[in-house]
Design a protein around this motif. Structure first.
Motif, PDB file in Angstrom:
ATOM      1  N   VAL A 186       0.828  -1.203   0.000  1.00  0.00           N
ATOM      2  CA  VAL A 186       0.000   0.000   0.000  1.00  0.00           C
ATOM      3  C   VAL A 186       0.861   1.250   0.000  1.00  0.00           C
ATOM      4  O   VAL A 186       2.012   1.248   0.445  1.00  0.00           O
ATOM      5  CB  VAL A 186      -0.970   0.022   1.214  1.00  0.00           C
ATOM      6  N   PHE A 187       0.274   2.322  -0.492  1.00  0.00           N
ATOM      7  CA  PHE A 187       0.966   3.607  -0.540  1.00  0.00           C
ATOM      8  C   PHE A 187       1.271   4.108   0.866  1.00  0.00           C
ATOM      9  O   PHE A 187       0.433   4.023   1.763  1.00  0.00           O
ATOM     10  CB  PHE A 187       0.089   4.629  -1.264  1.00  0.00           C
ATOM     11  N   GLY A 188       2.468   4.643   1.031  1.00  0.00           N
ATOM     12  CA  GLY A 188       2.836   5.288   2.286  1.00  0.00           C
ATOM     13  C   GLY A 188       3.382   4.373   3.348  1.00  0.00           C
ATOM     14  O   GLY A 188       3.860   4.846   4.386  1.00  0.00           O
ATOM     15  N   GLY A 198       3.904   3.847  -4.073  1.00  0.00           N
ATOM     16  CA  GLY A 198       2.783   3.516  -4.947  1.00  0.00           C
ATOM     17  C   GLY A 198       1.953   2.414  -4.330  1.00  0.00           C
ATOM     18  O   GLY A 198       1.996   2.185  -3.115  1.00  0.00           O
ATOM     19  N   VAL A 199       1.196   1.735  -5.162  1.00  0.00           N
ATOM     20  CA  VAL A 199       0.424   0.579  -4.709  1.00  0.00           C
ATOM     21  C   VAL A 199       0.856  -0.612  -5.559  1.00  0.00           C
ATOM     22  O   VAL A 199       1.049  -0.484  -6.771  1.00  0.00           O
ATOM     23  CB  VAL A 199      -1.093   0.843  -4.818  1.00  0.00           C
ATOM     24  N   ASP A 200       1.045  -1.778  -4.908  1.00  0.00           N
ATOM     25  CA  ASP A 200       1.449  -3.003  -5.602  1.00  0.00           C
ATOM     26  C   ASP A 200       0.242  -3.918  -5.775  1.00  0.00           C
ATOM     27  O   ASP A 200      -0.515  -4.154  -4.824  1.00  0.00           O
ATOM     28  CB  ASP A 200       2.524  -3.747  -4.811  1.00  0.00           C
ATOM     29  N   ILE A 201       0.098  -4.434  -6.992  1.00  0.00           N
ATOM     30  CA  ILE A 201      -0.985  -5.372  -7.301  1.00  0.00           C
ATOM     31  C   ILE A 201      -0.340  -6.667  -7.788  1.00  0.00           C
ATOM     32  O   ILE A 201       0.326  -6.688  -8.835  1.00  0.00           O
ATOM     33  CB  ILE A 201      -1.917  -4.808  -8.392  1.00  0.00           C
ATOM     34  N   ALA A 202      -0.503  -7.727  -7.023  1.00  0.00           N
ATOM     35  CA  ALA A 202       0.082  -9.011  -7.395  1.00  0.00           C
ATOM     36  C   ALA A 202      -0.669  -9.619  -8.571  1.00  0.00           C
ATOM     37  O   ALA A 202      -1.896  -9.489  -8.676  1.00  0.00           O
ATOM     38  CB  ALA A 202       0.056  -9.963  -6.203  1.00  0.00           C
ATOM     39  N   GLY A 203       0.062 -10.281  -9.463  1.00  0.00           N
ATOM     40  CA  GLY A 203      -0.573 -10.919 -10.613  1.00  0.00           C
ATOM     41  C   GLY A 203       0.425 -11.755 -11.373  1.00  0.00           C
ATOM     42  O   GLY A 203       1.646 -11.617 -11.198  1.00  0.00           O
ATOM     43  N   ALA A 204      -0.071 -12.612 -12.212  1.00  0.00           N
ATOM     44  CA  ALA A 204       0.794 -13.484 -12.991  1.00  0.00           C
ATOM     45  C   ALA A 204       1.497 -12.703 -14.097  1.00  0.00           C
ATOM     46  O   ALA A 204       0.929 -11.757 -14.660  1.00  0.00           O
ATOM     47  CB  ALA A 204      -0.018 -14.623 -13.592  1.00  0.00           C
ATOM     48  N   THR A 205       2.729 -13.092 -14.390  1.00  0.00           N
ATOM     49  CA  THR A 205       3.456 -12.486 -15.498  1.00  0.00           C
ATOM     50  C   THR A 205       2.645 -12.611 -16.782  1.00  0.00           C
ATOM     51  O   THR A 205       2.101 -13.665 -17.094  1.00  0.00           O
ATOM     52  CB  THR A 205       4.820 -13.167 -15.676  1.00  0.00           C
ATOM     53  N   HIS A 227       4.388  -8.528 -10.161  1.00  0.00           N
ATOM     54  CA  HIS A 227       3.370  -7.612  -9.655  1.00  0.00           C
ATOM     55  C   HIS A 227       3.463  -6.312 -10.440  1.00  0.00           C
ATOM     56  O   HIS A 227       4.458  -6.059 -11.129  1.00  0.00           O
ATOM     57  CB  HIS A 227       3.546  -7.330  -8.156  1.00  0.00           C
ATOM     58  N   LEU A 228       2.427  -5.503 -10.327  1.00  0.00           N
ATOM     59  CA  LEU A 228       2.441  -4.162 -10.898  1.00  0.00           C
ATOM     60  C   LEU A 228       2.614  -3.157  -9.768  1.00  0.00           C
ATOM     61  O   LEU A 228       1.854  -3.165  -8.797  1.00  0.00           O
ATOM     62  CB  LEU A 228       1.128  -3.867 -11.629  1.00  0.00           C
ATOM     63  N   HIS A 229       3.624  -2.311  -9.897  1.00  0.00           N
ATOM     64  CA  HIS A 229       3.769  -1.166  -8.996  1.00  0.00           C
ATOM     65  C   HIS A 229       3.254   0.047  -9.762  1.00  0.00           C
ATOM     66  O   HIS A 229       3.818   0.451 -10.775  1.00  0.00           O
ATOM     67  CB  HIS A 229       5.244  -0.971  -8.607  1.00  0.00           C
ATOM     68  N   TRP A 230       2.137   0.600  -9.272  1.00  0.00           N
ATOM     69  CA  TRP A 230       1.517   1.777  -9.895  1.00  0.00           C
ATOM     70  C   TRP A 230       1.744   2.981  -8.991  1.00  0.00           C
ATOM     71  O   TRP A 230       1.343   2.976  -7.822  1.00  0.00           O
ATOM     72  CB  TRP A 230       0.022   1.525 -10.107  1.00  0.00           C
ATOM     73  N   ALA A 231       2.416   3.992  -9.530  1.00  0.00           N
ATOM     74  CA  ALA A 231       2.715   5.210  -8.769  1.00  0.00           C
ATOM     75  C   ALA A 231       2.111   6.413  -9.480  1.00  0.00           C
ATOM     76  O   ALA A 231       2.120   6.496 -10.711  1.00  0.00           O
ATOM     77  CB  ALA A 231       4.222   5.389  -8.624  1.00  0.00           C
ATOM     78  N   LEU A 232       1.606   7.356  -8.696  1.00  0.00           N
ATOM     79  CA  LEU A 232       1.029   8.594  -9.224  1.00  0.00           C
ATOM     80  C   LEU A 232       1.758   9.789  -8.627  1.00  0.00           C
ATOM     81  O   LEU A 232       2.039   9.824  -7.420  1.00  0.00           O
ATOM     82  CB  LEU A 232      -0.457   8.689  -8.853  1.00  0.00           C
ATOM     83  N   LYS A 233       2.054  10.760  -9.490  1.00  0.00           N
ATOM     84  CA  LYS A 233       2.670  11.998  -9.018  1.00  0.00           C
ATOM     85  C   LYS A 233       1.967  13.197  -9.639  1.00  0.00           C
ATOM     86  O   LYS A 233       1.518  13.140 -10.793  1.00  0.00           O
ATOM     87  CB  LYS A 233       4.155  12.055  -9.389  1.00  0.00           C
ATOM     88  N   ILE A 240       1.270  10.801  -4.660  1.00  0.00           N
ATOM     89  CA  ILE A 240      -0.105  10.693  -4.189  1.00  0.00           C
ATOM     90  C   ILE A 240      -0.582   9.247  -4.237  1.00  0.00           C
ATOM     91  O   ILE A 240      -0.004   8.403  -4.925  1.00  0.00           O
ATOM     92  CB  ILE A 240      -1.048  11.633  -4.977  1.00  0.00           C
ATOM     93  N   ASP A 241      -1.616   8.970  -3.486  1.00  0.00           N
ATOM     94  CA  ASP A 241      -2.115   7.609  -3.273  1.00  0.00           C
ATOM     95  C   ASP A 241      -3.065   7.204  -4.404  1.00  0.00           C
ATOM     96  O   ASP A 241      -4.164   7.747  -4.517  1.00  0.00           O
ATOM     97  CB  ASP A 241      -2.834   7.557  -1.922  1.00  0.00           C
TER      98      ASP A 241
END
Length: 300
Positions: free
Chosen positions: A177-179, A194-201, A273-279, A285-286
């Motif tokens: 989770v963010f933060g 950012g936020v991490d979302i686990a998933g298959a390659t 996993h996907l690491h999604w970050a927003l700025k 930001i979250d």
């Protein structure tokens, strides 16, 4: 006077009377109805906001009517044609901010913003923070990578994506989770940006909102792996890390919901996993505040 003369005189009189008769005129054309005027937009004496004024939050605001310049804590803020704008607050941002609009007549309208604090997920561990000195080889490779990321985030692309409700780029278990942050024997480590979302390659990811691709790496970066950055306009951008593939190119416009790449484990990653970050500008930001609750297939 002879009968013939009397008849001729009577005929002449009839001609004179007929010549003096009024000729009827066509009825006047009706006057055209005046064109209907568009209703005047309501006058906005102050600011209005949509979103959470909180650490890690982003807000879409509307400035007072006739605003010609806008600033947040003295820094200029871009203002769209309909007087809407974007501001955001860093995870470690200060508790207050000052928003000032300068109107066309020179008058100013100020708004004091109270930025709500958040409780972050903090883990304290009884081990020392590992702090090594990067090798010269790492620095040689890393410096141009950082320069490309910095240049990409400095691009101010034209996009309306910032106005949209953001989608989750992928769905699955949220593994980071963010933060969140670890404290190593009293010494804080870097927080999760950012936020991490686990998933298959190979699991596809989609654009959370419209935007322009400002960075699409040709080969994995040392830390981020295959990195993709999409600019949503107004200084707001998304970064997608550790991808197994990238399906778009730099300069390409993407649409909300369009497939742009796939989950992977490239770069410094312990698993796919996907690491999604927003700025927004320098503020991290979250993403969960913009995307809301995640809806998974089957309603889970």
């Amino acid at each position: 006077m002879t009968a013939m003369a009397r008849r001729a005189g009577a005929g002449l009189a009839l001609l004179l009377v007929a010549g003096c008769a009024a000729v009827p005129h066509a009825p006047p054309e009706p006057e055209a109805a005046p064109a209907e005027r568009a209703p005047e937009p309501p006058v906005r004496p102050g600011f209005s906001f949509e979103g959470a004024i909180t650490q890690g939050g982003m807000v879409i605001g509307t400035a007072p009517s006739h605003t010609r310049a806008l600033a947040l804590d003295g820094r200029p803020i871009a203002l769209d044609a309909d007087d809407r704008f974007v501001i955001a607050f860093d995870r470690d941002g200060k508790a207050e901010a000052q928003l000032v609009a300068t109107l066309a007549n020179g008058r100013t309208v100020s708004e004091r913003l109270v930025v709500a604090a958040r409780a972050w997920q903090v883990e304290r561990v009884d081990v020392a923070l590992r702090a090594g000195t990067p090798s010269a080889e790492f620095e040689r490779i890393r410096a141009p990578e950082v320069a490309r990321i910095t240049a990409a985030r400095a691009v101010m692309a034209h996009s309306e994506g910032w106005r949209q409700r953001f989608l989750w780029p992928a769905t699955g278990r949220i593994s980071g989770v963010f933060g969140s942050q670890r404290i190593y024997r009293g010494q804080p480590g870097a927080y999760h940006s950012g936020v991490d979302i686990a998933g298959a390659t190979g699991t596809p990811i989609v654009a959370p909102a419209d935007g322009v691709v400002v960075l699409a790496t040709e080969k994995p970066f040392t830390l981020e792996g295959n990195l993709l950055i999409v600019d949503h306009g107004m200084g707001l951008n998304s970064a997608f890390l550790h991808l197994s593939r990238i399906d778009v190119r730099e300069g390409q416009q993407v649409r909300r919901g369009q497939t742009i790449g796939a989950i992977g484990a490239t770069g410094r990653s312990t698993g796919p996993h996907l690491h999604w970050a927003l700025k927004w500008r320098d503020a991290r930001i979250d993403p969960q505040l913009l995307a809301g609750a995640m809806e998974r297939a089957g309603g889970n």
